[in-house]
Write an enzyme that holds these catalytic residues in place. Sequence first.
Site, PDB file in Angstrom:
ATOM      1  N   HIS A 267     -10.176   4.313  -1.538  1.00 47.12           N
ATOM      2  CA  HIS A 267      -9.407   4.448  -0.289  1.00 47.12           C
ATOM      3  C   HIS A 267     -10.298   4.996   0.813  1.00 47.12           C
ATOM      4  O   HIS A 267     -11.374   5.541   0.559  1.00 47.12           O
ATOM      5  CB  HIS A 267      -8.195   5.359  -0.517  1.00 47.12           C
ATOM      6  CG  HIS A 267      -7.067   4.650  -1.192  1.00 47.12           C
ATOM      7  ND1 HIS A 267      -5.852   4.416  -0.593  1.00 47.12           N
ATOM      8  CD2 HIS A 267      -6.993   4.074  -2.416  1.00 47.12           C
ATOM      9  CE1 HIS A 267      -5.072   3.739  -1.422  1.00 47.12           C
ATOM     10  NE2 HIS A 267      -5.741   3.534  -2.544  1.00 47.12           N
ATOM     11  N   GLY A 268      -9.797   4.853   2.051  1.00 47.64           N
ATOM     12  CA  GLY A 268     -10.521   5.421   3.192  1.00 47.64           C
ATOM     13  C   GLY A 268     -11.856   4.750   3.433  1.00 47.64           C
ATOM     14  O   GLY A 268     -12.839   5.407   3.774  1.00 47.64           O
ATOM     15  N   GLY A 269     -11.896   3.425   3.294  1.00 44.89           N
ATOM     16  CA  GLY A 269     -13.169   2.705   3.413  1.00 44.89           C
ATOM     17  C   GLY A 269     -13.773   2.724   4.813  1.00 44.89           C
ATOM     18  O   GLY A 269     -14.998   2.691   4.952  1.00 44.89           O
TER      19      GLY A 269
ATOM     20  N   ASN B  29     -10.353  -0.393   0.036  1.00 42.31           N
ATOM     21  CA  ASN B  29      -9.330  -0.432   1.086  1.00 42.31           C
ATOM     22  C   ASN B  29      -9.895  -0.213   2.485  1.00 42.31           C
ATOM     23  O   ASN B  29     -10.622   0.757   2.721  1.00 42.31           O
ATOM     24  CB  ASN B  29      -8.305   0.679   0.840  1.00 42.31           C
ATOM     25  CG  ASN B  29      -7.401   0.404  -0.338  1.00 42.31           C
ATOM     26  OD1 ASN B  29      -7.649  -0.504  -1.123  1.00 42.31           O
ATOM     27  ND2 ASN B  29      -6.344   1.181  -0.452  1.00 42.31           N
TER      28      ASN B  29
ATOM     29  N   GLU C 154      -1.651   7.084  -7.999  1.00 40.57           N
ATOM     30  CA  GLU C 154      -2.455   8.168  -7.418  1.00 40.57           C
ATOM     31  C   GLU C 154      -1.746   9.481  -7.682  1.00 40.57           C
ATOM     32  O   GLU C 154      -0.519   9.530  -7.819  1.00 40.57           O
ATOM     33  CB  GLU C 154      -2.656   7.957  -5.910  1.00 40.57           C
ATOM     34  CG  GLU C 154      -1.388   8.022  -5.076  1.00 40.57           C
ATOM     35  CD  GLU C 154      -1.680   7.919  -3.572  1.00 40.57           C
ATOM     36  OE1 GLU C 154      -1.337   6.870  -3.000  1.00 40.57           O
ATOM     37  OE2 GLU C 154      -2.223   8.861  -2.985  1.00 40.57           O
TER      38      GLU C 154
ATOM     39  N   ASP D 155       0.847  -1.191   0.000  1.00 42.50           N
ATOM     40  CA  ASP D 155       0.000   0.000   0.000  1.00 42.50           C
ATOM     41  C   ASP D 155       0.896   1.260   0.000  1.00 42.50           C
ATOM     42  O   ASP D 155       2.062   1.189   0.423  1.00 42.50           O
ATOM     43  CB  ASP D 155      -0.880  -0.057   1.260  1.00 42.50           C
ATOM     44  CG  ASP D 155      -2.089   0.861   1.187  1.00 42.50           C
ATOM     45  OD1 ASP D 155      -2.496   1.234   0.079  1.00 42.50           O
ATOM     46  OD2 ASP D 155      -2.646   1.191   2.259  1.00 42.50           O
TER      47      ASP D 155
ATOM     48  N   HIS E  23      -8.093   8.816   5.067  1.00 46.07           N
ATOM     49  CA  HIS E  23      -7.759   7.684   5.926  1.00 46.07           C
ATOM     50  C   HIS E  23      -8.154   7.999   7.364  1.00 46.07           C
ATOM     51  O   HIS E  23      -8.155   9.162   7.770  1.00 46.07           O
ATOM     52  CB  HIS E  23      -6.249   7.419   5.867  1.00 46.07           C
ATOM     53  CG  HIS E  23      -5.774   6.932   4.525  1.00 46.07           C
ATOM     54  ND1 HIS E  23      -4.565   7.288   3.979  1.00 46.07           N
ATOM     55  CD2 HIS E  23      -6.361   6.106   3.623  1.00 46.07           C
ATOM     56  CE1 HIS E  23      -4.418   6.700   2.805  1.00 46.07           C
ATOM     57  NE2 HIS E  23      -5.495   5.980   2.552  1.00 46.07           N
TER      58      HIS E  23
HETATM   59  P1  13P Z   1      -8.991   3.526   6.204  1.00 50.11           P
HETATM   60  O1  13P Z   1      -7.870   3.464   7.197  1.00 50.11           O
HETATM   61  O2  13P Z   1      -9.773   4.770   6.321  1.00 50.11           O
HETATM   62  O3  13P Z   1      -9.812   2.301   6.225  1.00 50.11           O
HETATM   63  O4  13P Z   1      -8.308   3.613   4.753  1.00 50.11           O
HETATM   64  C1  13P Z   1      -7.587   2.521   4.281  1.00 50.11           C
HETATM   65  C2  13P Z   1      -6.827   2.861   3.063  1.00 50.11           C
HETATM   66  O5  13P Z   1      -7.295   3.533   2.176  1.00 50.11           O
HETATM   67  C3  13P Z   1      -5.491   2.279   2.964  1.00 50.11           C
HETATM   68  O6  13P Z   1      -4.799   2.710   1.836  1.00 50.11           O
END
Ligand code: 13P
Length: 283
Positions: A206-208, A228, A134, A82, A178
Amino acid sequence: MPVVPTREIVQRAFKDRYGVAAINIVNDLTLEAVLAAAEELRAPLIVQTSVKTVKSMGADLLYAMWCEMTRKITVPVALHLDHCPEREVITMCLAKGWNSVLFDGSKLGVAENKQQCIEVVAEARPYGAMVEGEIEGFKRVEEMADDERVNEQSLETAVDFIRSTGVDIFAPAIGNAHGMYKATPKLDNQRVTDIVEATGIPVALHGGTGMTADQFTDLIGRGCAKVNISTALKIRFMQSGYDYITEHPTEYDPPKLFVAQREAVKAMAADHIRMFGSEGRAW
Ligand code: 13P
């Protein structure tokens, strides 16, 4: 070994419009727990490692664990590096056997990012490894002012970056971040559709952690084939440990603590796999 190229996992998900959980693990326990969830639900899975995890554990040990733990797995899984701005770490992980990498050149400026990303794609191809790109970078929620958003580059810039680098999957800023959102994030879902329609490649979401089931469903339908999740695992891992110790203050038996943490992390992974529609999608 049922480890398959990340590209294959992502392409199938993109074609059939489901999301593959891409979960950041932090140690042996969390790696085993997320693999167990995928196995139980017959789901493909991408296991992600941050640069910090690679460095703290060492690529050799991490990769040896990966090989051992996936030896008997019967669902398609892949190992992904990642957000990595460090070219030498990318080189090391590709040579070791990671199935994909996210070259994070977001701090370089688009032109330099593009140039270096072209080199990373060329480096990854002989290994059959997938490259994610990205251009905007993601901040952590804690570092952002309320309602602050990462500046989106124009669609033309994003499309040009994707076409000129040949990345297999792209991670756009759509109002995501994130960490743990203070409120449900306002996302630019249309941007996913615009990128997918213009380039034909899948998007990495990202940032799930903290997005709603409806947001996931809509975004996956638009082409977010890789979703993610990192913070949710850290929270479940630490909170379950804290809860267990609080409930058993004088029980000095670490394996019992580990069982509780493993179950919590496995349940978290299973919840996301179900939400992303990838249950039963193993081939
Ligand atoms: P989160 O930490 O918000 O779940 O995001 C994960 C992410 O996008 C890792 O690259």
